[in-house]
Scaffold this motif. Sequence first.
Motif, PDB file in Angstrom:
ATOM      1  N   TYR A 277       0.849  -1.178   0.000  1.00  0.00           N
ATOM      2  CA  TYR A 277       0.000   0.000   0.000  1.00  0.00           C
ATOM      3  C   TYR A 277       0.895   1.242   0.000  1.00  0.00           C
ATOM      4  N   PRO A 278       0.383   2.402  -0.455  1.00  0.00           N
ATOM      5  CA  PRO A 278       1.200   3.620  -0.431  1.00  0.00           C
ATOM      6  C   PRO A 278       1.412   4.185   0.972  1.00  0.00           C
ATOM      7  N   LEU A 279       0.524   3.837   1.894  1.00  0.00           N
ATOM      8  CA  LEU A 279       0.621   4.237   3.300  1.00  0.00           C
ATOM      9  C   LEU A 279       0.193   3.044   4.147  1.00  0.00           C
ATOM     10  N   PRO A 280       0.588   2.990   5.417  1.00  0.00           N
ATOM     11  CA  PRO A 280       0.175   1.859   6.251  1.00  0.00           C
ATOM     12  C   PRO A 280      -1.334   1.839   6.449  1.00  0.00           C
ATOM     13  N   PRO A 281      -1.991   0.688   6.317  1.00  0.00           N
ATOM     14  CA  PRO A 281      -3.428   0.604   6.588  1.00  0.00           C
ATOM     15  C   PRO A 281      -3.711   0.777   8.073  1.00  0.00           C
ATOM     16  N   TYR A 282      -4.973   1.036   8.405  1.00  0.00           N
ATOM     17  CA  TYR A 282      -5.349   1.312   9.792  1.00  0.00           C
ATOM     18  C   TYR A 282      -4.982   0.160  10.732  1.00  0.00           C
ATOM     19  N   SER A 283      -5.208  -1.068  10.298  1.00  0.00           N
ATOM     20  CA  SER A 283      -4.939  -2.215  11.170  1.00  0.00           C
ATOM     21  C   SER A 283      -3.464  -2.303  11.541  1.00  0.00           C
ATOM     22  N   THR A 284      -2.573  -1.934  10.611  1.00  0.00           N
ATOM     23  CA  THR A 284      -1.137  -1.979  10.877  1.00  0.00           C
ATOM     24  C   THR A 284      -0.743  -0.943  11.921  1.00  0.00           C
ATOM     25  N   VAL A 285      -1.307   0.261  11.811  1.00  0.00           N
ATOM     26  CA  VAL A 285      -1.018   1.314  12.789  1.00  0.00           C
ATOM     27  C   VAL A 285      -1.570   0.934  14.157  1.00  0.00           C
ATOM     28  N   ILE A 286      -2.812   0.438  14.183  1.00  0.00           N
ATOM     29  CA  ILE A 286      -3.437   0.043  15.450  1.00  0.00           C
ATOM     30  C   ILE A 286      -2.637  -1.070  16.112  1.00  0.00           C
ATOM     31  N   GLY A 287      -2.137  -2.011  15.308  1.00  0.00           N
ATOM     32  CA  GLY A 287      -1.318  -3.083  15.869  1.00  0.00           C
ATOM     33  C   GLY A 287      -0.038  -2.562  16.492  1.00  0.00           C
ATOM     34  N   MET A 288       0.612  -1.580  15.848  1.00  0.00           N
ATOM     35  CA  MET A 288       1.825  -0.995  16.412  1.00  0.00           C
ATOM     36  C   MET A 288       1.523  -0.297  17.740  1.00  0.00           C
ATOM     37  N   VAL A 289       0.421   0.464  17.794  1.00  0.00           N
ATOM     38  CA  VAL A 289       0.050   1.168  19.020  1.00  0.00           C
ATOM     39  C   VAL A 289      -0.201   0.177  20.159  1.00  0.00           C
ATOM     40  N   HIS A 290      -0.940  -0.887  19.874  1.00  0.00           N
ATOM     41  CA  HIS A 290      -1.242  -1.873  20.917  1.00  0.00           C
ATOM     42  C   HIS A 290       0.020  -2.586  21.393  1.00  0.00           C
ATOM     43  N   SER A 291       0.942  -2.844  20.458  1.00  0.00           N
ATOM     44  CA  SER A 291       2.189  -3.513  20.829  1.00  0.00           C
ATOM     45  C   SER A 291       3.040  -2.624  21.738  1.00  0.00           C
ATOM     46  N   LEU A 292       3.187  -1.345  21.376  1.00  0.00           N
ATOM     47  CA  LEU A 292       4.009  -0.432  22.171  1.00  0.00           C
ATOM     48  C   LEU A 292       3.393  -0.160  23.543  1.00  0.00           C
ATOM     49  N   CYS A 293       2.059  -0.129  23.600  1.00  0.00           N
ATOM     50  CA  CYS A 293       1.379   0.159  24.873  1.00  0.00           C
ATOM     51  C   CYS A 293       1.222  -1.086  25.740  1.00  0.00           C
ATOM     52  N   GLY A 294       1.452  -2.258  25.168  1.00  0.00           N
ATOM     53  CA  GLY A 294       1.298  -3.494  25.928  1.00  0.00           C
ATOM     54  C   GLY A 294      -0.152  -3.864  26.171  1.00  0.00           C
ATOM     55  N   PHE A 295      -1.064  -3.389  25.310  1.00  0.00           N
ATOM     56  CA  PHE A 295      -2.481  -3.730  25.471  1.00  0.00           C
ATOM     57  C   PHE A 295      -2.685  -5.216  25.193  1.00  0.00           C
ATOM     58  N   LYS A 296      -3.448  -5.877  26.059  1.00  0.00           N
ATOM     59  CA  LYS A 296      -3.734  -7.297  25.893  1.00  0.00           C
ATOM     60  C   LYS A 296      -5.081  -7.538  25.226  1.00  0.00           C
ATOM     61  N   GLU A 297      -5.896  -6.502  25.139  1.00  0.00           N
ATOM     62  CA  GLU A 297      -7.171  -6.602  24.441  1.00  0.00           C
ATOM     63  C   GLU A 297      -7.368  -5.331  23.625  1.00  0.00           C
ATOM     64  N   TYR A 298      -8.312  -5.395  22.688  1.00  0.00           N
ATOM     65  CA  TYR A 298      -8.474  -4.283  21.759  1.00  0.00           C
ATOM     66  C   TYR A 298      -9.056  -3.059  22.451  1.00  0.00           C
ATOM     67  N   ASN A 299      -8.397  -1.913  22.263  1.00  0.00           N
ATOM     68  CA  ASN A 299      -8.906  -0.617  22.709  1.00  0.00           C
ATOM     69  C   ASN A 299      -9.318   0.165  21.473  1.00  0.00           C
ATOM     70  N   GLU A 300     -10.590   0.496  21.393  1.00  0.00           N
ATOM     71  CA  GLU A 300     -11.113   1.152  20.203  1.00  0.00           C
ATOM     72  C   GLU A 300     -10.461   2.512  19.998  1.00  0.00           C
ATOM     73  N   MET A 301     -10.109   2.793  18.760  1.00  0.00           N
ATOM     74  CA  MET A 301      -9.480   4.075  18.437  1.00  0.00           C
ATOM     75  C   MET A 301      -9.700   4.408  16.975  1.00  0.00           C
ATOM     76  N   ASN A 302      -9.680   5.693  16.663  1.00  0.00           N
ATOM     77  CA  ASN A 302      -9.729   6.171  15.286  1.00  0.00           C
ATOM     78  C   ASN A 302      -8.331   6.607  14.865  1.00  0.00           C
TER      79      ASN A 302
END
Length: 253
Positions: A31-56
Amino acid sequence: MNTMKRAVRVKLYQDLVNYKKPTSFQLKETYPLPPYSTVIGMVHSLCGFKEYNEMNISVQGKYSSKVNDLYTRYEFKNAMKYEEGRHQLKAGDFGICRGIATAELLVDVELVIHIIPKNDELIEKIEKAFVYPIEYPSLGRREDLVTIEEVKIVNLHEEVLKKSVKGEKAYGAYIPVEIINNIKLKNSQQGVEYPGTRYKLNKNYVLVNNGTVKAPKIFRKWEKKEVLYGTNILYFRNREICIDEDSYVVFAV
């Protein structure tokens, strides 16, 4: 002007990266830019979230060029026995083929990403995760490392433009179709309305059992967002758009 929510704005840089399209195999397209799921996955990984936190998420950025790179590809079929003349690797009694394939890479990627959690109390936690990451962050493939150039908590608000405004020079953006229906956009180079490439991007998923209780078959069912990817965007006056305190336009979804 109506005050909205806060967001964490991050500016990132990557030298070579692949944001893989799920349907590409022989040539691993990006893709020309990262899709939303890829960004959300990075955020959850860095924050150590164990379950999904809804975000835009709002994603904008650019790259200088594309190159193709070779990588090692492994192929195997379930329960296929090892054959010496056919397989390069042996795993127990089973065979694995090893060969080469091609990946499409973006060069010198700059990103501006707004992260807007539904729970505003997570803002400081997300900011801290980028300022003091628990590991070196990556976005795309595991080896696609990220240089974090800026992290800032910003306020968002809706504003009616008094004059037409050009977007960040040479930057592209994922613009949700639902937003396009509410504002008027024009490509400053092509001179046509609603320019760009349309994508259906993954955002988040739920686990669905397509089997039985005794023999479960768990699959991810993705929520997809329809967007238009465009560059050199012109925002017409007398249209209401969402911007942050530093006048970055936000296309959150």
